[in-house]
Design an enzyme around this catalytic site. Sequence first.
Site, mmCIF file in Angstrom:
data_model
loop_
_atom_site.group_PDB
_atom_site.id
_atom_site.type_symbol
_atom_site.label_atom_id
_atom_site.label_comp_id
_atom_site.label_asym_id
_atom_site.label_seq_id
_atom_site.Cartn_x
_atom_site.Cartn_y
_atom_site.Cartn_z
ATOM 1 N N ASN A 1 2.334 -1.293 -2.902
ATOM 2 C CA ASN A 1 2.871 -1.113 -4.248
ATOM 3 C C ASN A 1 3.660 0.182 -4.444
ATOM 4 O OD1 ASN A 1 0.713 0.580 -4.206
ATOM 5 N ND2 ASN A 1 -0.400 -0.351 -5.915
ATOM 6 N N LYS B 1 4.997 5.316 -0.664
ATOM 7 C CA LYS B 1 4.198 4.663 0.385
ATOM 8 C C LYS B 1 5.089 4.038 1.474
ATOM 9 C CE LYS B 1 0.292 3.723 -2.731
ATOM 10 N NZ LYS B 1 -0.680 2.704 -3.198
ATOM 11 N N TYR C 1 -8.394 8.441 0.382
ATOM 12 C CA TYR C 1 -8.861 7.270 -0.358
ATOM 13 C C TYR C 1 -10.381 7.087 -0.282
ATOM 14 C CZ TYR C 1 -4.183 5.562 -1.523
ATOM 15 O OH TYR C 1 -2.927 5.403 -2.062
HETATM 16 P P1 IDP Z 1 -3.667 2.936 -8.459
HETATM 17 O O1 IDP Z 1 -2.906 3.252 -7.184
HETATM 18 O O2 IDP Z 1 -2.819 2.157 -9.427
HETATM 19 O O3 IDP Z 1 -4.321 4.138 -9.055
HETATM 20 P P2 IDP Z 1 -6.309 2.069 -7.466
HETATM 21 O O4 IDP Z 1 -7.160 1.035 -8.112
HETATM 22 O O5 IDP Z 1 -6.753 3.493 -7.497
HETATM 23 O O6 IDP Z 1 -4.827 1.891 -8.056
HETATM 24 O O7 IDP Z 1 -6.159 1.597 -5.934
HETATM 25 C C1 IDP Z 1 -5.597 2.461 -4.977
HETATM 26 C C2 IDP Z 1 -4.666 1.664 -4.099
HETATM 27 O O8 IDP Z 1 -5.437 0.708 -3.354
HETATM 28 C C3 IDP Z 1 -3.615 0.825 -4.824
HETATM 29 O O9 IDP Z 1 -2.485 1.545 -5.218
HETATM 30 C C4 IDP Z 1 -3.286 -0.235 -3.791
HETATM 31 O O10 IDP Z 1 -2.388 0.258 -2.794
HETATM 32 C C5 IDP Z 1 -4.650 -0.459 -3.151
HETATM 33 N N1 IDP Z 1 -5.337 -1.598 -3.775
HETATM 34 C C6 IDP Z 1 -5.940 -1.652 -4.987
HETATM 35 N N2 IDP Z 1 -6.466 -2.866 -5.239
HETATM 36 C C7 IDP Z 1 -6.181 -3.618 -4.152
HETATM 37 C C8 IDP Z 1 -6.461 -4.988 -3.800
HETATM 38 O O11 IDP Z 1 -7.075 -5.742 -4.554
HETATM 39 N N3 IDP Z 1 -6.005 -5.392 -2.566
HETATM 40 C C9 IDP Z 1 -5.331 -4.575 -1.703
HETATM 41 N N4 IDP Z 1 -5.054 -3.290 -2.010
HETATM 42 C C10 IDP Z 1 -5.471 -2.814 -3.202
#
Ligand code: IDP
Length: 140
Positions: A114, A11, A51
């Site tokens: 992340n 990312k 997404y």
């Molecule tokens: P993952 O990437 O670990 O599969 P997902 O729940 O599918 O996690 O979420 C996709 C992406 O959305 C995450 O990697 C992160 O970048 C973002 N994201 C998830 N939850 C949050 C949040 O609470 N705040 C801001 N961004 C979030």
Amino acid sequence: MATERTFSILKPDATARNLTGAVNAVIEEAGLRIVAQRRIRMSDAQAKKFYEVHAERPFYGELVEFMTSGPVVVQVLEGENAVAKYREVMGATNPAQAAEGTIRQKFAKSVGENTVHGSDSLENAAIEIKQFFEEKDIVG
Ligand code: IDP
């Protein structure tokens, strides 16, 4: 266990901090092969589509904005049990909860920024790979 392919994204927080090689080292040390890789800038439309399962979530707008804020590296990873293996190597979504030695524990800045994406199922991996790669560009 079967040889699988999964889809990965390094990312914008990873490219901004010049961590492409450091993250790839963790991927390769885990036994996954990078069989396709390209540095791109994701368009708004590409990020929204990628997404779209999160379209109703409160962080969707922020997520799309982040994913288009700088270059990303899209990858296809191959290996035994690659989908689950890469999820394990990535660590939990929230770096504060990510296990020791995982990519997110080592490098992620926050739950949003992340560092990596990895497909959550074999079915989604195939769908996601097709959004960014043609079969001829994947060299196993
Ligand atoms: P993952 O990437 O670990 O599969 P997902 O729940 O599918 O996690 O979420 C996709 C992406 O959305 C995450 O990697 C992160 O970048 C973002 N994201 C998830 N939850 C949050 C949040 O609470 N705040 C801001 N961004 C979030």
